[in-house]
Design an enzyme around this catalytic site. Structure first.
Site, PDB file in Angstrom:
ATOM      1  N   ASP A 127      -5.398  -6.484   2.323  1.00 32.13           N
ATOM      2  CA  ASP A 127      -6.488  -6.587   1.354  1.00 32.13           C
ATOM      3  C   ASP A 127      -7.856  -6.576   2.015  1.00 32.13           C
ATOM      4  OD1 ASP A 127      -4.699  -7.610  -1.136  1.00 32.13           O
ATOM      5  OD2 ASP A 127      -4.088  -8.608   0.718  1.00 32.13           O
TER       6      ASP A 127
ATOM      7  N   GLY B 109     -11.290   4.031 -19.739  1.00 32.30           N
ATOM      8  CA  GLY B 109     -12.663   4.441 -19.959  1.00 32.30           C
ATOM      9  C   GLY B 109     -12.969   4.858 -21.382  1.00 32.30           C
TER      10      GLY B 109
ATOM     11  N   ASP C 283      -0.778  -1.237 -10.267  1.00 32.35           N
ATOM     12  CA  ASP C 283      -0.956  -2.667 -10.087  1.00 32.35           C
ATOM     13  C   ASP C 283      -0.790  -3.354 -11.441  1.00 32.35           C
ATOM     14  OD1 ASP C 283      -1.517  -2.597  -7.346  1.00 32.35           O
ATOM     15  OD2 ASP C 283      -3.645  -2.228  -7.695  1.00 32.35           O
TER      16      ASP C 283
ATOM     17  N   GLU D  79       0.821  -1.212   0.000  1.00 30.20           N
ATOM     18  CA  GLU D  79       0.000   0.000   0.000  1.00 30.20           C
ATOM     19  C   GLU D  79       0.859   1.268   0.000  1.00 30.20           C
ATOM     20  OE1 GLU D  79      -2.771  -0.967  -0.635  1.00 30.20           O
ATOM     21  OE2 GLU D  79      -3.254  -2.766   0.486  1.00 30.20           O
TER      22      GLU D  79
END
Length: 509
Positions: free
Chosen positions: A443, A259, A330, A193
């Site tokens: 998580d 998008g 990620d 994180e």
């Protein structure tokens, strides 16, 4: 030939992670996450990098792989299940093709053929390069120098919440795991994180970690330049900061390239055949048009050009000479969440050098920290608010407190039983600490706070906490302990005998 003057350096950093899901549910949550990410992101990403390595290219990007994911990649049953999953994908595509032929649906026929070919490619990639596990596929990439490999803690626990002895144990086990699987001991690490609290650099230094990454705002709150590495405290450990202005062009909480109306829509599903078959079309509407892969090329080129233009602008306007810009994501974004991600990345890696931007890795740039005085970093993360709120507020705060309780109990057990297993592995202690670290995975709190498969996360956390309690209870009752299976091979390089009580306390916050 005209050479574009170099304006700066770009370090692309990818974080590859999945919590332990083997044996904890299949569809729609659980192992299905691993199967999809493996087929759609990990296989094409490694193929892309291997192709570049075979072309003699080096220092293309920095790749972190968490030990808990590597263990699932290397599990023989998991590899066989991945092959079965891909075969099922192939079968579903064949079934859709037959149905499309019967109904004369040309759009469905094209989508069936697309998925059929993707499944064939995935099956070949898995068989040729992953049959001995993910580490066997990863090691040649590390050997070739096409990537820098980052290590890290064992199970993606939120490190600022760990007690000192467990920070040491998690780092020792995680780095040992990566070294054994890949044959290289990483010098850099991905902090789960991107979380940091003052003093963690002391642990990193003790475990020979030379560099790590924080989110850009953490570095900026220290008054430090974002575009160069910095030594932290009185150590030689170096921190890099993620540049959000560039990173967010690809993926942000509100927008990003995936998008685009022509890209495959992750959220729209052909439930009859179990595949994504529609393009984004209009993000504000549930009405979706069929996906047309040949129409995405222009969007990919436009997005690559936009990224490069933004990177050049940031570099040219940076107050830091020869700036190093870190864009971090990620890994699962490229191919899983964003189907066109691997094509985008391949095109980007090709075009960046032509734009006067040098591709680099974190390890190649860490020596530049010597050019400036060390800094003191504040606490921070890459979560919402750039603080610890995602893992401390509301229901996540309750998990945090439960985590503190089991940390204390497990450390008490390890302290009182250290001398009782002087020869051979302490299988009970290994099982206990494995279950504890799985319970402490960051998580679960993230998923609960973001309401993303939150019920699954609650059940997982509760199950691991309960198992720790059962093991601790049995520890005081020999007959009970003998009835409980205490050998746990999921994380084989976690050796509880290496636990040491802290003599250098920061303390559990």
């Amino acid at each position: 030939m005209v050479t574009t003057p170099t304006v700066g350096r770009l370090a692309i950093v990818l974080h590859t992670h999945m919590p332990w899901v083997l044996g904890y549910g299949t569809w729609p949550v659980g192992e299905e996450w691993l199967r999809q990410a493996w087929a759609h992101a990990y296989l094409p990403m490694f193929a892309l990098l291997r192709e570049r390595a075979e072309g003699g290219l080096t220092h293309q990007l920095t790749l972190g792989v968490t030990p808990v994911l590597a263990a699932q990649w290397d599990d023989r049953t998991s590899v066989h299940e991945q092959a079965r999953w891909i075969a099922d994908w192939h079968t579903r595509a064949s079934g859709k093709a037959l149905e499309a032929s019967r109904t004369a649906d040309e759009s469905a026929a094209r989508d069936a053929e697309r998925n059929y070919q993707l499944a064939i490619t995935a099956a070949h990639e898995l068989d040729e390069h992953w049959s001995a596990g993910g580490s066997a596929a990863l090691r040649p990439l590390v050997d070739s120098g096409v990537i820098e490999l980052l290590g890290g803690p064992l199970t993606h626990a939120f490190t600022p919440h760990l007690s000192d002895p467990l920070i040491d144990l998690s780092l020792q086990a995680g780095l040992a795991d990566t070294t054994a699987r890949v044959g290289h001991r990483p010098t850099g690490m991905w902090a789960p994180e991107c979380a940091y609290r003052p003093g963690l650099e002391q642990f990193y230094a003790r475990h020979q970690v030379s560099h790590f990454m924080v989110d850009g705002p953490t570095l900026q709150r220290a008054g430090a330049s974002l575009h160069q590495p910095h030594r932290i405290g009185d150590t030689d450990v170096v921190a890099f900061g993620r540049d959000l202005e560039l990173t967010y062009r690809v993926w942000s909480p509100d927008s990003g390239y995936p998008g685009d109306p022509w890209y495959l829509d992750f959220h729209s599903f052909d439930h009859a055949w179990g595949m994504r078959s529609y393009r984004v079309t209009d993000k504000q509407s549930d009405a979706k048009a069929p996906y047309e892969p040949q129409a995405t090329a222009a969007s990919i080129d436009r997005d690559v050009d936009d990224f490069i233009s933004a990177a050049r602008t940031i570099m040219l306007n940076s107050p830091t000479p020869d700036p190093v810009i870190v864009a971090a994501y990620d890994t699962e974004l490229f191919g899983h969440w964003w189907h066109e991600g691997p094509a985008f990345l391949a095109r980007l890696l090709d075009k960046v050098p032509e734009a006067g931007i040098q591709l680099t890795t974190l390890s190649r740039e860490r020596s530049r920290a010597a050019d400036s005085p060390p800094i003191e970093l504040p606490s921070g993360s890459w979560g919402s608010g750039k603080d610890f709120g995602v893992w401390e507020e509301g229901e996540a705060g309750e998990l945090h407190m439960r985590g503190r309780t089991i940390q204390e109990a497990v450390c008490d057990y390890l302290a009182s039983h250290r001398r009782s297993h002087r020869t051979g592995r302490d299988h009970f202690g290994d099982a206990l600490t494995t279950e504890m670290f799985l319970a402490l995975a960051s998580d679960w709190a993230f998923m609960i706070t973001k309401d993303s498969a939150a019920d699954y996360a609650r059940k997982r956390a509760d199950g691991h906490f309960q198992r720790v309690a059962e093991l601790l209870h049995s520890a005081g009752h020999e007959s009970g302990q003998s009835r409980i299976t205490t050998r746990d091979t999921r994380l084989p390089f976690l050796d509880s005998r290496t636990w040491r009580a802290a003599s250098h306390g920061i303390g559990v916050p």
